[in-house]
Design a protein around this motif. Structure first.
Motif, PDB file in Angstrom:
ATOM      1  N   GLY A 129       0.827  -1.209   0.000  1.00  0.00           N
ATOM      2  CA  GLY A 129       0.000   0.000   0.000  1.00  0.00           C
ATOM      3  C   GLY A 129       0.857   1.252   0.000  1.00  0.00           C
ATOM      4  N   VAL A 130       1.821   1.269   0.907  1.00  0.00           N
ATOM      5  CA  VAL A 130       2.735   2.409   1.010  1.00  0.00           C
ATOM      6  C   VAL A 130       3.501   2.585  -0.307  1.00  0.00           C
ATOM      7  CG1 VAL A 130       4.815   3.248   2.177  1.00  0.00           C
ATOM      8  CG2 VAL A 130       2.975   2.198   3.503  1.00  0.00           C
ATOM      9  N   MET A 131       3.971   1.453  -0.827  1.00  0.00           N
ATOM     10  CA  MET A 131       4.798   1.483  -2.041  1.00  0.00           C
ATOM     11  C   MET A 131       3.981   1.939  -3.253  1.00  0.00           C
ATOM     12  SD  MET A 131       7.169  -1.641  -3.377  1.00  0.00           S
ATOM     13  CE  MET A 131       5.835  -2.815  -3.339  1.00  0.00           C
ATOM     14  N   LEU A 132       2.794   1.389  -3.424  1.00  0.00           N
ATOM     15  CA  LEU A 132       1.998   1.729  -4.611  1.00  0.00           C
ATOM     16  C   LEU A 132       1.451   3.145  -4.533  1.00  0.00           C
ATOM     17  CD1 LEU A 132       0.166  -1.683  -5.094  1.00  0.00           C
ATOM     18  CD2 LEU A 132       1.980  -0.723  -6.551  1.00  0.00           C
ATOM     19  N   ALA A 133       1.094   3.591  -3.327  1.00  0.00           N
ATOM     20  CA  ALA A 133       0.624   4.973  -3.189  1.00  0.00           C
ATOM     21  C   ALA A 133       1.754   5.939  -3.551  1.00  0.00           C
ATOM     22  CB  ALA A 133       0.136   5.234  -1.768  1.00  0.00           C
ATOM     23  N   ALA A 134       2.968   5.598  -3.124  1.00  0.00           N
ATOM     24  CA  ALA A 134       4.127   6.435  -3.475  1.00  0.00           C
ATOM     25  C   ALA A 134       4.360   6.402  -4.984  1.00  0.00           C
ATOM     26  CB  ALA A 134       5.373   5.944  -2.727  1.00  0.00           C
ATOM     27  N   ALA A 135       4.189   5.243  -5.581  1.00  0.00           N
ATOM     28  CA  ALA A 135       4.387   5.117  -7.032  1.00  0.00           C
ATOM     29  C   ALA A 135       3.356   5.952  -7.790  1.00  0.00           C
ATOM     30  CB  ALA A 135       4.295   3.650  -7.445  1.00  0.00           C
ATOM     31  N   VAL A 136       2.126   5.959  -7.292  1.00  0.00           N
ATOM     32  CA  VAL A 136       1.075   6.777  -7.915  1.00  0.00           C
ATOM     33  C   VAL A 136       1.466   8.251  -7.853  1.00  0.00           C
ATOM     34  CG1 VAL A 136      -1.291   7.625  -7.619  1.00  0.00           C
ATOM     35  CG2 VAL A 136      -0.826   5.156  -7.525  1.00  0.00           C
ATOM     36  N   PRO A 143       5.485  -8.228  -3.247  1.00  0.00           N
ATOM     37  CA  PRO A 143       5.843  -6.810  -3.381  1.00  0.00           C
ATOM     38  C   PRO A 143       6.591  -6.467  -4.679  1.00  0.00           C
ATOM     39  CG  PRO A 143       6.188  -7.512  -1.133  1.00  0.00           C
ATOM     40  CD  PRO A 143       5.807  -8.748  -1.898  1.00  0.00           C
ATOM     41  N   VAL A 144       7.541  -7.308  -5.080  1.00  0.00           N
ATOM     42  CA  VAL A 144       8.280  -6.987  -6.307  1.00  0.00           C
ATOM     43  C   VAL A 144       7.361  -7.119  -7.522  1.00  0.00           C
ATOM     44  CG1 VAL A 144      10.254  -7.599  -7.750  1.00  0.00           C
ATOM     45  CG2 VAL A 144      10.469  -7.645  -5.265  1.00  0.00           C
ATOM     46  N   SER A 145       6.480  -8.125  -7.502  1.00  0.00           N
ATOM     47  CA  SER A 145       5.515  -8.286  -8.589  1.00  0.00           C
ATOM     48  C   SER A 145       4.616  -7.052  -8.682  1.00  0.00           C
ATOM     49  CB  SER A 145       4.619  -9.504  -8.361  1.00  0.00           C
ATOM     50  OG  SER A 145       5.390 -10.642  -8.101  1.00  0.00           O
ATOM     51  N   ALA A 146       4.162  -6.592  -7.525  1.00  0.00           N
ATOM     52  CA  ALA A 146       3.254  -5.446  -7.501  1.00  0.00           C
ATOM     53  C   ALA A 146       3.931  -4.207  -8.071  1.00  0.00           C
ATOM     54  CB  ALA A 146       2.783  -5.187  -6.067  1.00  0.00           C
ATOM     55  N   GLN A 147       5.151  -3.956  -7.632  1.00  0.00           N
ATOM     56  CA  GLN A 147       5.844  -2.743  -8.066  1.00  0.00           C
ATOM     57  C   GLN A 147       6.251  -2.817  -9.538  1.00  0.00           C
ATOM     58  OE1 GLN A 147       5.867   0.006  -6.661  1.00  0.00           O
ATOM     59  NE2 GLN A 147       7.352   1.134  -7.900  1.00  0.00           N
ATOM     60  N   VAL A 148       6.728  -3.992  -9.977  1.00  0.00           N
ATOM     61  CA  VAL A 148       7.093  -4.144 -11.391  1.00  0.00           C
ATOM     62  C   VAL A 148       5.833  -4.013 -12.260  1.00  0.00           C
ATOM     63  CG1 VAL A 148       7.946  -5.780 -13.124  1.00  0.00           C
ATOM     64  CG2 VAL A 148       9.196  -5.470 -10.980  1.00  0.00           C
ATOM     65  N   SER A 149       4.724  -4.609 -11.814  1.00  0.00           N
ATOM     66  CA  SER A 149       3.468  -4.478 -12.559  1.00  0.00           C
ATOM     67  C   SER A 149       3.053  -3.020 -12.662  1.00  0.00           C
ATOM     68  CB  SER A 149       2.333  -5.227 -11.859  1.00  0.00           C
ATOM     69  OG  SER A 149       2.691  -6.549 -11.618  1.00  0.00           O
ATOM     70  N   PHE A 150       3.255  -2.277 -11.582  1.00  0.00           N
ATOM     71  CA  PHE A 150       2.913  -0.858 -11.622  1.00  0.00           C
ATOM     72  C   PHE A 150       3.725  -0.164 -12.702  1.00  0.00           C
ATOM     73  CE2 PHE A 150       3.169   3.583 -10.740  1.00  0.00           C
ATOM     74  CZ  PHE A 150       1.896   3.925 -10.319  1.00  0.00           C
ATOM     75  N   VAL A 191       5.200  -1.403 -15.324  1.00  0.00           N
ATOM     76  CA  VAL A 191       4.945  -1.877 -16.691  1.00  0.00           C
ATOM     77  C   VAL A 191       3.551  -1.481 -17.183  1.00  0.00           C
ATOM     78  CG1 VAL A 191       4.754  -3.942 -18.140  1.00  0.00           C
ATOM     79  CG2 VAL A 191       6.586  -3.779 -16.451  1.00  0.00           C
ATOM     80  N   PHE A 192       2.536  -1.609 -16.325  1.00  0.00           N
ATOM     81  CA  PHE A 192       1.162  -1.406 -16.789  1.00  0.00           C
ATOM     82  C   PHE A 192       0.523  -0.106 -16.320  1.00  0.00           C
ATOM     83  CE2 PHE A 192       1.492  -6.156 -16.263  1.00  0.00           C
ATOM     84  CZ  PHE A 192       1.603  -6.427 -17.621  1.00  0.00           C
ATOM     85  N   ILE A 193       0.696   0.212 -15.043  1.00  0.00           N
ATOM     86  CA  ILE A 193      -0.108   1.284 -14.451  1.00  0.00           C
ATOM     87  C   ILE A 193       0.480   2.660 -14.725  1.00  0.00           C
ATOM     88  CG2 ILE A 193      -1.257   2.088 -12.367  1.00  0.00           C
ATOM     89  CD1 ILE A 193      -2.043  -0.763 -13.241  1.00  0.00           C
ATOM     90  N   ARG A 194       1.791   2.781 -14.552  1.00  0.00           N
ATOM     91  CA  ARG A 194       2.398   4.101 -14.725  1.00  0.00           C
ATOM     92  C   ARG A 194       2.157   4.669 -16.118  1.00  0.00           C
ATOM     93  NH1 ARG A 194       6.738   7.383 -15.689  1.00  0.00           N
ATOM     94  NH2 ARG A 194       7.226   8.806 -13.992  1.00  0.00           N
ATOM     95  N   PRO A 195       2.403   3.895 -17.181  1.00  0.00           N
ATOM     96  CA  PRO A 195       2.152   4.454 -18.510  1.00  0.00           C
ATOM     97  C   PRO A 195       0.687   4.874 -18.693  1.00  0.00           C
ATOM     98  CG  PRO A 195       3.454   2.443 -18.690  1.00  0.00           C
ATOM     99  CD  PRO A 195       3.007   2.540 -17.257  1.00  0.00           C
TER     100      PRO A 195
END
Ligand code: AMP
Ligand code: MG
Length: 401
Positions: free
Chosen positions: A204-211, A298-305, A307-311
């Protein structure tokens, strides 16, 4: 469940299509850092707005100081923010500060260093040319000039220019709002001792920061246990006000897959993507809201972010370049990769020693500390299973635009 794997590019296209372009809003200039300008910006005032002095010194007629030394009476004092009460008469000087309007009748400024600094009478020691130390009105920007084009990313210099031209707000695509929710009955928050089987929640912390790093607004709901009712109860009150629901965990092949159970048959399609890490993915629309479900490791979640979510978020914000920078690099050590899957191995890139990338940690998708000391992903194509040291590979940076 079908055994056919979804191609990375196909899942990427699905996610990209979920989050549409964000609406254009007028946003205060100071809040526009990292956003994209939605319309051309046309100057309505000139820059500079008037002829002004580039130096602290004396406004003069160049002809009056042609032969030096010469003494001139100082008849006015013009600090920045004021104008002289009258034009400059021949044979006189006005003391003037940087940024103050050059009086009518003056055609040059002698810098104070070339004078004795007098306040009643000034002795000028060196001549100046016509126009010297005068910044002309509209020298930088003329009225009607398009200074920034629609689509340009707004950084400090662009915001400074907009402010200098008197704009208080700018038309921008607003930040996408992302609701971040982790799932798992084993998850606990910080500040409590771990009971057997429990782990501290980190996605949660990691993905919110990535967003946020991507330019979006993250609302962190943190986590719910593997319970469909609690999952629905957590998202229900927030769903209508977000552009994307981003979950992690509960989407793989085991029992108690809460996200899968909550969304299957309700507009979200679950699939296995031909990639490692990050195979189990879901995407779709639930009650009209875009949903992307990431795996829990966690690594899957962040790598998925990445590859897919950030773009997808970057495209929604109006960026024309939505991918991270990439580079070609030579492997410092050999790696292997599973057949039929694109592998995204974590790496540390060294531009100094001839563009070398060093694999960090193993392929395990639980190796969060390796991710934390990596700055790129090494992209190994589907059909490649072995790469020798020295092979040239593509790296995708985990920072930059
Ligand atoms: P799942 O995808 O739910 O099967 O989870 C896969 C692995 O990731 C398990 O070891 C989980 O404990 C771990 N995991 C899932 N969600 C999180 C999270 N939010 N923070 C840390 N680890 C997690
Ligand atoms: Mg789980």
């Amino acid at each position: 469940m079908s055994n056919t794997l979804t191609r990375v590019a196909d899942h990427k296209a699905r996610v990209a299509g979920l989050v549409g372009a964000m609406p254009v809003v007028e946003s205060p200039v100071a809040d526009c850092l990292g956003l994209v300008l939605a319309e051309d910006l046309v100057a309505t005032v000139p820059l500079p707005p008037f002829d002004n002095s580039a130096m602290d010194g004396y406004a003069v007629r160049a002809a009056d100081v042609a032969s030096v030394p010469v003494e001139l009476p100082v008849v006015e004092d013009i600090p920045a923010g004021r104008t002289a009460s009258g034009p400059l008469a021949a044979g006189t000087a006005h003391r003037i500060m940087t940024g103050a309007p050059v009086p009518v009748g003056a055609d040059a400024v002698v810098q104070v260093e070339w004078t004795d600094g007098g306040t009643a009478v000034v002795r000028v020691d060196r001549p100046v040319a016509v126009g010297q130390n005068v910044r002309r009105m509209a020298d930088d920007v003329a009225v009607g000039t398009t200074v920034l084009r629609a689509g340009v990313p707004l950084g400090p210099a662009q915001l400074g220019l907009a402010a200098a031209l008197g704009f208080g707000t700018l038309p921008v695509r607003r930040r996408p709002r992302v609701l971040v929710l982790s799932t798992g009955s084993e998850l606990v928050g910080p500040g409590v001792a771990l009971e057997p089987g429990q782990i501290y929640e980190s996605n949660g912390v990691m993905l919110a920061a990535a967003v946020r790093e991507a330019g979006g607004e993250a609302e962190l709901l943190r986590f719910v246990p593997d319970d469909v009712e609690q999952f629905h109860a957590a998202i229900a009150p927030r769903l209508a006000s977000v552009d994307l629901l981003l979950t992690s965990g509960g989407v793989s092949a085991g029992a108690y897959e809460v996200v899968k159970d909550a969304f299957t048959g309700r507009g979200v399609e679950f699939t296995k993507v031909a990639m490692q890490p990050g195979g189990p993915q879901g995407a779709g629309r639930y009650q009209g809201v875009a949903v992307a479900t990431l795996p829990g490791n966690p690594v899957s979640a962040q790598v998925s972010f990445e590859v897919f979510i950030r773009p997808a978020l970057r495209a929604a914000m109006g960026f024309s370049r939505v991918e991270r920078p990439t580079a070609a690099a030579r492997l410092s050590a050999p790696i292997t990769s599973p057949a039929g899957r694109t592998q995204f191995r974590r790496g540390a890139y060294d531009p100094e020693s001839g563009r070398v990338v060093t694999p960090v940690g193993g392929p395990g998708s639980h190796l969060l500390s390796a991710l934390a000391v990596s700055d790129c992903l090494i992209e190994v194509p589907e059909d490649v299973t072995e790469l020798a040291a020295g092979t040239e590979v593509a790296v995708r940076f985990l920072h930059g635009e």
